[in-house]
Design a protein around this motif. Structure first.
Motif, short mmCIF file in Angstrom:
data_model
loop_
_atom_site.label_atom_id
_atom_site.label_comp_id
_atom_site.label_asym_id
_atom_site.label_seq_id
_atom_site.Cartn_x
_atom_site.Cartn_y
_atom_site.Cartn_z
N LEU A 19 -3.73 -5.25 -9.89
CA LEU A 19 -2.67 -4.46 -9.89
C LEU A 19 -2.58 -3.28 -9.09
N GLY A 20 -3.72 -2.56 -8.93
CA GLY A 20 -3.82 -1.32 -8.22
C GLY A 20 -3.68 -1.63 -6.91
N LEU A 21 -4.49 -2.88 -6.48
CA LEU A 21 -4.64 -2.89 -5.16
C LEU A 21 -3.62 -3.68 -4.46
N LEU A 22 -2.79 -4.24 -5.47
CA LEU A 22 -1.64 -4.88 -4.88
C LEU A 22 -0.31 -4.06 -4.80
N GLY A 23 -0.46 -2.92 -5.27
CA GLY A 23 0.52 -1.81 -5.40
C GLY A 23 1.48 -2.02 -6.57
N ALA A 24 1.28 -2.53 -7.56
CA ALA A 24 2.09 -2.71 -8.66
C ALA A 24 1.50 -1.90 -10.02
N ARG A 25 2.28 -1.07 -10.36
CA ARG A 25 1.65 -0.16 -11.54
C ARG A 25 1.86 -0.73 -12.86
N THR A 26 2.64 -1.81 -13.13
CA THR A 26 2.90 -2.63 -14.13
C THR A 26 2.96 -4.27 -13.95
N VAL A 27 2.93 -5.00 -14.98
CA VAL A 27 2.85 -6.30 -14.58
C VAL A 27 4.75 -6.77 -14.33
N THR A 49 -7.49 -12.07 -11.23
CA THR A 49 -6.53 -12.50 -10.33
C THR A 49 -5.67 -13.72 -10.62
N ASP A 50 -6.25 -14.61 -11.33
CA ASP A 50 -5.58 -15.97 -11.52
C ASP A 50 -4.41 -15.36 -12.55
N ILE A 51 -4.51 -14.49 -13.60
CA ILE A 51 -3.70 -14.13 -14.32
C ILE A 51 -2.50 -13.55 -13.40
N VAL A 52 -2.60 -12.68 -12.60
CA VAL A 52 -1.78 -12.00 -11.95
C VAL A 52 -0.96 -12.85 -11.02
N LYS A 53 -1.52 -13.87 -10.59
CA LYS A 53 -0.75 -14.83 -9.81
C LYS A 53 0.25 -15.66 -10.69
N ALA A 54 0.04 -15.95 -11.79
CA ALA A 54 0.91 -16.41 -12.60
C ALA A 54 2.26 -15.54 -12.90
N LEU A 55 1.75 -14.31 -13.33
CA LEU A 55 2.74 -13.45 -13.63
C LEU A 55 3.73 -13.00 -12.46
N ALA A 56 3.12 -13.21 -11.11
CA ALA A 56 3.88 -12.83 -9.94
C ALA A 56 4.83 -14.11 -9.72
N VAL A 112 0.79 -1.24 0.04
CA VAL A 112 0.13 -0.06 -0.03
C VAL A 112 0.69 1.21 -0.13
N LEU A 113 0.03 2.41 -0.04
CA LEU A 113 0.75 3.85 0.11
C LEU A 113 1.77 4.02 -1.19
N ARG A 114 1.26 3.46 -2.41
CA ARG A 114 2.17 3.69 -3.59
C ARG A 114 1.20 4.54 -4.56
N ASP A 115 1.93 5.12 -5.39
CA ASP A 115 1.15 5.94 -6.12
C ASP A 115 0.62 5.08 -7.17
N MET A 116 -0.87 5.07 -7.36
CA MET A 116 -1.54 4.01 -8.36
C MET A 116 -2.49 4.86 -9.13
N SER A 117 -1.96 6.17 -9.44
CA SER A 117 -2.79 6.95 -10.36
C SER A 117 -2.66 6.69 -11.76
N SER A 118 -1.88 5.62 -11.96
CA SER A 118 -1.47 5.34 -13.46
C SER A 118 -1.07 3.78 -13.35
N ILE A 119 -1.95 3.16 -13.98
CA ILE A 119 -1.85 1.45 -13.98
C ILE A 119 -1.70 1.28 -15.51
N ASP A 120 -0.72 0.22 -15.78
CA ASP A 120 -0.58 -0.04 -17.12
C ASP A 120 -0.45 -1.72 -17.36
N PRO A 121 -1.55 -2.29 -17.52
CA PRO A 121 -1.59 -3.74 -17.63
C PRO A 121 -1.20 -4.38 -18.77
N SER A 122 -0.40 -3.74 -20.08
CA SER A 122 -0.03 -4.21 -21.08
C SER A 122 1.41 -4.87 -20.98
N HIS A 123 1.72 -5.92 -21.89
CA HIS A 123 2.87 -6.42 -21.98
C HIS A 123 3.34 -6.96 -23.45
N HIS A 124 3.99 -7.75 -23.46
CA HIS A 124 4.55 -8.10 -24.94
C HIS A 124 4.95 -9.60 -25.05
#
Length: 366
Positions: free
Chosen positions: A325-333, A279-286, A58-70
């Motif tokens: 991502l926003g609730l985990l405090g991660a702005r990108t994957v 959330t499943d997808i985020v778990k795999a990325l983590a 928490v307490l990270r700037d989450m005003s911009s979140i980008d879920p894109s990848h490659h």
């Protein structure tokens, strides 16, 4: 922070599942949702995901979140791809082209299965983004090489071989109903012997003869992942065929850490198997995956509403991934790591659709 919102008839993922159940006949429904024999591997896919909990910062700037990848240097709006599925035309006429069109317009990669009953070139022409052709060996070395050439000539950006199907499994939902899948007879059932004989020498031949990124789909151990890297395979695709091949295997997400450790960043790691929510997808990325394949999820959208249904499913997954991502405090994957996940007791019993507890339970019935 802009989050895409689906408009129209379907506002939750489980509404697409319910609509697909209502529109598909019993044979096709069982084909989509079922697994092999006792369906233990299928259920372990889901259980493995449900046994992971998320750890937020928490307490990270989450005003911009980008879920894109490659993938293979090509941009993707989300860190997911549409996995290869046989029988798309039986889910909805023109299904292969619908999948290609929806994936391209939304901005994610897709794979066309060689048993999808869709024309390779027509599907490629319908695509406007990253397209990958996936092969089951149904002929000798010359036949396989010709499929690679055809795919390259049609503009596919990578070539995938499924390697977990040396023996075709007994899918008892189909057997009990005497349902013979029409696409299984493509090329003649006797051609299965070529899939059984496909081996690392064939991988080396394709690698040496063709200048195209090579993907092996169906990797389930660190040992085979290491061999992939040694043989110059660009994408190691962790998969147990959605629980449709080897019974009593581990869930795909349970295999992922050992594969990531074996690869050590020397190849791209993709995974599929039971992924139903953002959330499943985020778990795999983590846990180190570079991209996640979805199969059943987009098939529900296709069956429910065609190309628009696929787009709707992707929009909902985008909203879920961005929220997570926003609730985990991660702005990108790229900011995700193993500290974001931990082991926990599952809340729901493992079922094909345990990711959708608000849905009427009839969808799991035979």
């Amino acid at each position: 922070m802009a989050v895409s919102q689906t408009e129209g008839e379907y506002l939750t993922l489980h509404e697409y599942v319910r609509a697909a159940r209502e529109k598909l006949d019993g044979n096709m429904w069982d084909y989509v949702v079922g697994g092999t024999a006792t369906e233990t591997t299928l259920l372990r896919n889901r259980l493995g995901l449900d046994k992971l909990a998320l750890r937020p910062r928490v307490l990270r700037d989450m005003s911009s979140i980008d879920p894109s990848h490659h993938l293979l240097g090509r941009p993707a709006r989300l860190p997911l791809l549409l996995a290869p599925v046989g029988g798309l035309e039986s889910l909805r006429p023109g299904g292969g082209q619908m999948v290609a069109r929806a994936a391209g317009e939304f901005g994610v990669p897709f794979m066309l299965s060689s048993v999808a009953d869709s024309d390779m070139r027509a599907v490629a022409d319908a695509a406007s983004g990253t397209r990958i052709f996936q092969l089951y060996a149904r002929g000798d070395a010359d036949w396989v090489d010709e499929q690679v050439r055809r795919a390259m000539d049609c503009g596919y950006d990578a070539f995938c071989v499924t390697v977990d199907s040396a023996v075709y499994s007994r899918r008892e939902r189909d057997i009990a109903k005497r349902f013979a899948k029409p696409w299984r007879a493509k090329g003649g059932l006797d051609t299965m012997r070529y899939q059984a004989a496909f081996n690392w020498n064939d991988v080396r031949r394709i690698r040496d003869r063709f200048d195209v990124p090579l993907i092996l789909k169906g990797i389930g151990t660190a040992e085979d992942a290491a061999l992939c890297v040694e043989e110059g395979v660009q994408v190691v695709y962790v998969s147990n065929h959605g629980g449709r091949q080897l019974d009593h295997g581990l869930g795909a997400i349970e295999v992922l850490p050992e594969v990531v450790e074996a690869v050590r960043g020397r190849a791209t790691v993709v995974i599929d198997g039971g992924f139903s929510r953002g959330t499943d997808i985020v778990k795999a990325l983590a846990l180190g995956a570079d991209m996640v394949g979805i199969g059943r999820a987009y098939c529900y959208g296709l069956a429910a509403a065609g190309a628009a249904g696929i787009t709707g499913v992707l929009e909902l997954l985008e909203a879920e991934i961005t929220e997570c991502l926003g609730l985990l405090g991660a702005r990108t994957v790229k900011e995700l790591n193993r500290s974001h996940v931990c082991r926990a007791d599952p809340v729901y019993p493992a079922r094909t659709h345990s990711a959708f507890p608000l849905m009427s339970p009839f969808v799991d019935e035979y």
